[in-house]
Design a protein around this motif. Sequence first.
Motif, PDB file in Angstrom:
ATOM      1  N   ARG A  91     -24.774   1.921   2.993  1.00  0.00           N
ATOM      2  CA  ARG A  91     -24.263   2.217   4.328  1.00  0.00           C
ATOM      3  C   ARG A  91     -24.943   3.485   4.817  1.00  0.00           C
ATOM      4  NH1 ARG A  91     -20.566   6.355   3.640  1.00  0.00           N
ATOM      5  NH2 ARG A  91     -19.804   6.569   1.532  1.00  0.00           N
ATOM      6  N   ALA A  92     -24.823   3.735   6.108  1.00  0.00           N
ATOM      7  CA  ALA A  92     -25.425   4.932   6.688  1.00  0.00           C
ATOM      8  C   ALA A  92     -24.702   6.177   6.176  1.00  0.00           C
ATOM      9  CB  ALA A  92     -25.352   4.869   8.211  1.00  0.00           C
ATOM     10  N   ALA A  93     -25.451   7.244   6.003  1.00  0.00           N
ATOM     11  CA  ALA A  93     -24.884   8.531   5.591  1.00  0.00           C
ATOM     12  C   ALA A  93     -25.425   9.602   6.529  1.00  0.00           C
ATOM     13  CB  ALA A  93     -25.267   8.844   4.154  1.00  0.00           C
ATOM     14  N   SER A  94     -24.540  10.379   7.097  1.00  0.00           N
ATOM     15  CA  SER A  94     -24.981  11.424   8.018  1.00  0.00           C
ATOM     16  C   SER A  94     -25.418  12.665   7.245  1.00  0.00           C
ATOM     17  CB  SER A  94     -23.858  11.776   8.989  1.00  0.00           C
ATOM     18  OG  SER A  94     -22.743  12.263   8.268  1.00  0.00           O
ATOM     19  N   LYS A  95     -26.297  13.429   7.857  1.00  0.00           N
ATOM     20  CA  LYS A  95     -26.725  14.706   7.292  1.00  0.00           C
ATOM     21  C   LYS A  95     -25.538  15.655   7.365  1.00  0.00           C
ATOM     22  CE  LYS A  95     -28.936  17.685   9.749  1.00  0.00           C
ATOM     23  NZ  LYS A  95     -29.828  18.575  10.460  1.00  0.00           N
ATOM     24  N   GLU A  96     -25.247  16.357   6.283  1.00  0.00           N
ATOM     25  CA  GLU A  96     -24.066  17.210   6.280  1.00  0.00           C
ATOM     26  C   GLU A  96     -24.363  18.669   6.007  1.00  0.00           C
ATOM     27  OE1 GLU A  96     -20.697  15.665   4.275  1.00  0.00           O
ATOM     28  OE2 GLU A  96     -21.021  13.651   5.049  1.00  0.00           O
ATOM     29  N   THR A  97     -25.626  19.032   5.881  1.00  0.00           N
ATOM     30  CA  THR A  97     -25.931  20.435   5.637  1.00  0.00           C
ATOM     31  C   THR A  97     -27.324  20.785   6.138  1.00  0.00           C
ATOM     32  OG1 THR A  97     -25.977  22.198   3.977  1.00  0.00           O
ATOM     33  CG2 THR A  97     -26.910  20.086   3.335  1.00  0.00           C
ATOM     34  N   ASP A  98     -27.509  22.043   6.424  1.00  0.00           N
ATOM     35  CA  ASP A  98     -28.832  22.602   6.699  1.00  0.00           C
ATOM     36  C   ASP A  98     -29.062  23.820   5.818  1.00  0.00           C
ATOM     37  OD1 ASP A  98     -30.137  21.010   8.701  1.00  0.00           O
ATOM     38  OD2 ASP A  98     -28.555  21.627  10.070  1.00  0.00           O
ATOM     39  N   VAL A  99     -28.204  24.011   4.823  1.00  0.00           N
ATOM     40  CA  VAL A  99     -28.303  25.172   3.957  1.00  0.00           C
ATOM     41  C   VAL A  99     -29.532  25.032   3.066  1.00  0.00           C
ATOM     42  CG1 VAL A  99     -27.188  26.489   2.118  1.00  0.00           C
ATOM     43  CG2 VAL A  99     -25.821  25.542   3.986  1.00  0.00           C
ATOM     44  N   SER A 100     -30.408  26.007   3.181  1.00  0.00           N
ATOM     45  CA  SER A 100     -31.600  26.087   2.338  1.00  0.00           C
ATOM     46  C   SER A 100     -32.119  27.506   2.419  1.00  0.00           C
ATOM     47  CB  SER A 100     -32.679  25.101   2.807  1.00  0.00           C
ATOM     48  OG  SER A 100     -33.195  25.510   4.060  1.00  0.00           O
ATOM     49  N   PHE A 101     -32.977  27.881   1.503  1.00  0.00           N
ATOM     50  CA  PHE A 101     -33.549  29.223   1.550  1.00  0.00           C
ATOM     51  C   PHE A 101     -34.341  29.457   2.836  1.00  0.00           C
ATOM     52  CE2 PHE A 101     -36.713  32.457   0.367  1.00  0.00           C
ATOM     53  CZ  PHE A 101     -35.832  33.512   0.106  1.00  0.00           C
ATOM     54  N   PRO A 102     -35.214  28.508   3.267  1.00  0.00           N
ATOM     55  CA  PRO A 102     -35.916  28.718   4.539  1.00  0.00           C
ATOM     56  C   PRO A 102     -34.951  28.861   5.724  1.00  0.00           C
ATOM     57  CG  PRO A 102     -37.014  27.011   3.298  1.00  0.00           C
ATOM     58  CD  PRO A 102     -35.732  27.324   2.574  1.00  0.00           C
ATOM     59  N   HIS A 103     -33.833  28.129   5.718  1.00  0.00           N
ATOM     60  CA  HIS A 103     -32.857  28.222   6.812  1.00  0.00           C
ATOM     61  C   HIS A 103     -32.175  29.593   6.818  1.00  0.00           C
ATOM     62  CE1 HIS A 103     -30.034  26.843   9.834  1.00  0.00           C
ATOM     63  NE2 HIS A 103     -29.027  27.258   9.072  1.00  0.00           N
ATOM     64  N   LEU A 104     -31.957  30.172   5.651  1.00  0.00           N
ATOM     65  CA  LEU A 104     -31.366  31.510   5.584  1.00  0.00           C
ATOM     66  C   LEU A 104     -32.306  32.556   6.184  1.00  0.00           C
ATOM     67  CD1 LEU A 104     -29.778  31.438   2.016  1.00  0.00           C
ATOM     68  CD2 LEU A 104     -28.591  31.266   4.217  1.00  0.00           C
ATOM     69  N   LEU A 105     -33.625  32.333   6.051  1.00  0.00           N
ATOM     70  CA  LEU A 105     -34.609  33.269   6.593  1.00  0.00           C
ATOM     71  C   LEU A 105     -34.819  33.092   8.089  1.00  0.00           C
ATOM     72  CD1 LEU A 105     -37.296  33.157   3.773  1.00  0.00           C
ATOM     73  CD2 LEU A 105     -35.508  34.878   4.139  1.00  0.00           C
ATOM     74  N   HIS A 106     -34.729  31.851   8.555  1.00  0.00           N
ATOM     75  CA  HIS A 106     -34.937  31.564   9.978  1.00  0.00           C
ATOM     76  C   HIS A 106     -34.121  30.341  10.368  1.00  0.00           C
ATOM     77  CE1 HIS A 106     -36.931  30.877  13.798  1.00  0.00           C
ATOM     78  NE2 HIS A 106     -37.448  32.082  13.677  1.00  0.00           N
ATOM     79  N   SER A 107     -33.279  30.474  11.351  1.00  0.00           N
ATOM     80  CA  SER A 107     -32.324  29.411  11.698  1.00  0.00           C
ATOM     81  C   SER A 107     -32.996  28.149  12.252  1.00  0.00           C
ATOM     82  CB  SER A 107     -31.298  29.933  12.703  1.00  0.00           C
ATOM     83  OG  SER A 107     -31.942  30.326  13.905  1.00  0.00           O
ATOM     84  N   ASP A 108     -34.285  28.197  12.595  1.00  0.00           N
ATOM     85  CA  ASP A 108     -34.977  27.011  13.104  1.00  0.00           C
ATOM     86  C   ASP A 108     -35.321  26.005  11.998  1.00  0.00           C
ATOM     87  OD1 ASP A 108     -34.836  27.975  15.636  1.00  0.00           O
ATOM     88  OD2 ASP A 108     -36.940  28.594  15.768  1.00  0.00           O
ATOM     89  N   HIS A 109     -35.246  26.417  10.743  1.00  0.00           N
ATOM     90  CA  HIS A 109     -35.576  25.520   9.633  1.00  0.00           C
ATOM     91  C   HIS A 109     -34.368  24.639   9.333  1.00  0.00           C
ATOM     92  CE1 HIS A 109     -39.446  27.266   8.559  1.00  0.00           C
ATOM     93  NE2 HIS A 109     -38.913  28.420   8.897  1.00  0.00           N
ATOM     94  N   LEU A 110     -34.439  23.398   9.807  1.00  0.00           N
ATOM     95  CA  LEU A 110     -33.346  22.450   9.638  1.00  0.00           C
ATOM     96  C   LEU A 110     -33.843  21.212   8.912  1.00  0.00           C
ATOM     97  CD1 LEU A 110     -31.887  22.598  13.264  1.00  0.00           C
ATOM     98  CD2 LEU A 110     -31.101  23.872  11.262  1.00  0.00           C
ATOM     99  N   PHE A 111     -32.952  20.563   8.177  1.00  0.00           N
ATOM    100  CA  PHE A 111     -33.290  19.283   7.574  1.00  0.00           C
ATOM    101  C   PHE A 111     -33.358  18.223   8.669  1.00  0.00           C
ATOM    102  CE2 PHE A 111     -31.124  21.255   3.837  1.00  0.00           C
ATOM    103  CZ  PHE A 111     -32.218  21.289   3.006  1.00  0.00           C
ATOM    104  N   ARG A 112     -34.228  17.240   8.486  1.00  0.00           N
ATOM    105  CA  ARG A 112     -34.295  16.117   9.422  1.00  0.00           C
ATOM    106  C   ARG A 112     -33.034  15.271   9.290  1.00  0.00           C
ATOM    107  NH1 ARG A 112     -39.409  15.450   6.861  1.00  0.00           N
ATOM    108  NH2 ARG A 112     -38.383  13.803   5.739  1.00  0.00           N
ATOM    109  N   GLU A 113     -32.730  14.508  10.327  1.00  0.00           N
ATOM    110  CA  GLU A 113     -31.616  13.568  10.261  1.00  0.00           C
ATOM    111  C   GLU A 113     -31.969  12.446   9.290  1.00  0.00           C
ATOM    112  OE1 GLU A 113     -28.627  13.855  11.711  1.00  0.00           O
ATOM    113  OE2 GLU A 113     -29.255  15.776  12.542  1.00  0.00           O
ATOM    114  N   ASN A 114     -30.986  11.871   8.651  1.00  0.00           N
ATOM    115  CA  ASN A 114     -31.194  10.712   7.786  1.00  0.00           C
ATOM    116  C   ASN A 114     -31.531   9.490   8.637  1.00  0.00           C
ATOM    117  OD1 ASN A 114     -30.445  12.238   5.561  1.00  0.00           O
ATOM    118  ND2 ASN A 114     -28.332  11.538   5.594  1.00  0.00           N
ATOM    119  N   ILE A 115     -32.230   8.536   8.041  1.00  0.00           N
ATOM    120  CA  ILE A 115     -32.414   7.265   8.731  1.00  0.00           C
ATOM    121  C   ILE A 115     -31.043   6.593   8.818  1.00  0.00           C
ATOM    122  CG2 ILE A 115     -34.816   6.911   8.016  1.00  0.00           C
ATOM    123  CD1 ILE A 115     -33.739   4.904   5.933  1.00  0.00           C
TER     124      ILE A 115
END
Length: 176
Positions: free
Chosen positions: A9-33
């Motif tokens: 089944r489809a699963a939504s993206k639930e986080t953007d927490v990552s080291f690059p995101h902590l350094l700059h808020s523009d670093h986001l994970f892509r949406e899941n298919i």
Amino acid sequence: WKVFVEWQRAASKETDVSFPHLLHSDHLFRENITAAPARDVGTALVVRGSRGVSTHGVTVGAELAMDAHLGTFEYARVGLPTRLTTPLPYRLLGALELAAGTTGGAAPVQRLWYLGGPATLRGYPGGVIAGPDYWRGRLELANAFPGARIALFGDAAWAGRGTAITTGRPLAAVGI
């Protein structure tokens, strides 16, 4: 070899927490298919083989992967990546990788072949192209020094419906 039962089944993206995101808020994970709901039973077989594992001689390898699914969607897939590496003069190494895959039947979007990223098509984001069929190739020239390897590479890949293999435009990348 494995036999499996799957519920997808489809699963939504639930986080953007990552080291690059902590350094700059523009670093986001892509949406899941958006996966198609599916309930399948199936079987998969992977056969791997290689000969020679050394920077001092030729190495060859291949991996044949096959899977078949019955249920919500009925399809089968076959993929074959192959590899060749060889030492070259001046303490250099050469490598060639060729791979192709095909799908028979109507596979859901989550079972297409996705290309992009360091494992399949360097210089592009993961999953930049996808389709029921694909081919890809990569050529690499690298130094053979221990501890620090610098490589010059060229990658090319295409994914789509098999009938478009001669008319579809492949993606290509070169780099160091």
